[in-house]
Design a protein around this motif. Sequence first.
Motif, PDB file in Angstrom:
ATOM      1  N   UNK A  25      88.094   1.039  94.252  1.00  0.00           N
ATOM      2  CA  UNK A  25      88.309   1.016  92.809  1.00  0.00           C
ATOM      3  C   UNK A  25      87.988  -0.375  92.273  1.00  0.00           C
ATOM      4  N   UNK A  26      87.282  -0.413  91.139  1.00  0.00           N
ATOM      5  CA  UNK A  26      86.926  -1.674  90.491  1.00  0.00           C
ATOM      6  C   UNK A  26      87.829  -1.861  89.281  1.00  0.00           C
ATOM      7  N   UNK A  37      95.357   1.355  91.558  1.00  0.00           N
ATOM      8  CA  UNK A  37      95.116   2.780  91.748  1.00  0.00           C
ATOM      9  C   UNK A  37      96.380   3.396  92.347  1.00  0.00           C
ATOM     10  N   UNK A  38      97.066   4.303  91.633  1.00  0.00           N
ATOM     11  CA  UNK A  38      98.325   4.859  92.135  1.00  0.00           C
ATOM     12  C   UNK A  38      98.164   5.688  93.411  1.00  0.00           C
TER      13      UNK A  38
END
Length: 142
Positions: A25-26, A37-38
């Motif tokens: 993730x960015x 990110x959960x």
Amino acid sequence: MVEGWFGGEADAFHLLGTRCSACATVFFPREDVHCRNPRCAGGELAEVPLSRRGRVWSYTDGRYRPPSPYVTDPELPWEPYALIAVELAAERIVVLGQGVPGLSLADLAVGMEVEVVPGVLHEDAETVWTTWQWRPTTGVRA
């Protein structure tokens, strides 16, 4: 200017984000503490330059003077500006920013290509506050 949010000059100017090594993730603005990110247990966060070009996802205009801490000279008349949400496909994120000076809503269309360029947020006799702005890569619409 926010330190660490962009780098380079002229044609090498780019936004800086971070990428999680576990989920890829960015993030922009950058994240230096933990993966947001959960669904991710977390990984190392590494600084990455973001794509210089993207496509207009949405846009509007700023017709009022924002409150502090936005820096403006209250003695000067307020100049409206284009506010553009740009999708960076490779990073799968949308980044919000001002359009270059003189760009109007009539010049924009959802899906048109724009590129990030350095811009001046505010300046006085001692300091120039730099920011990023979005500029169409081709002639603006008539």
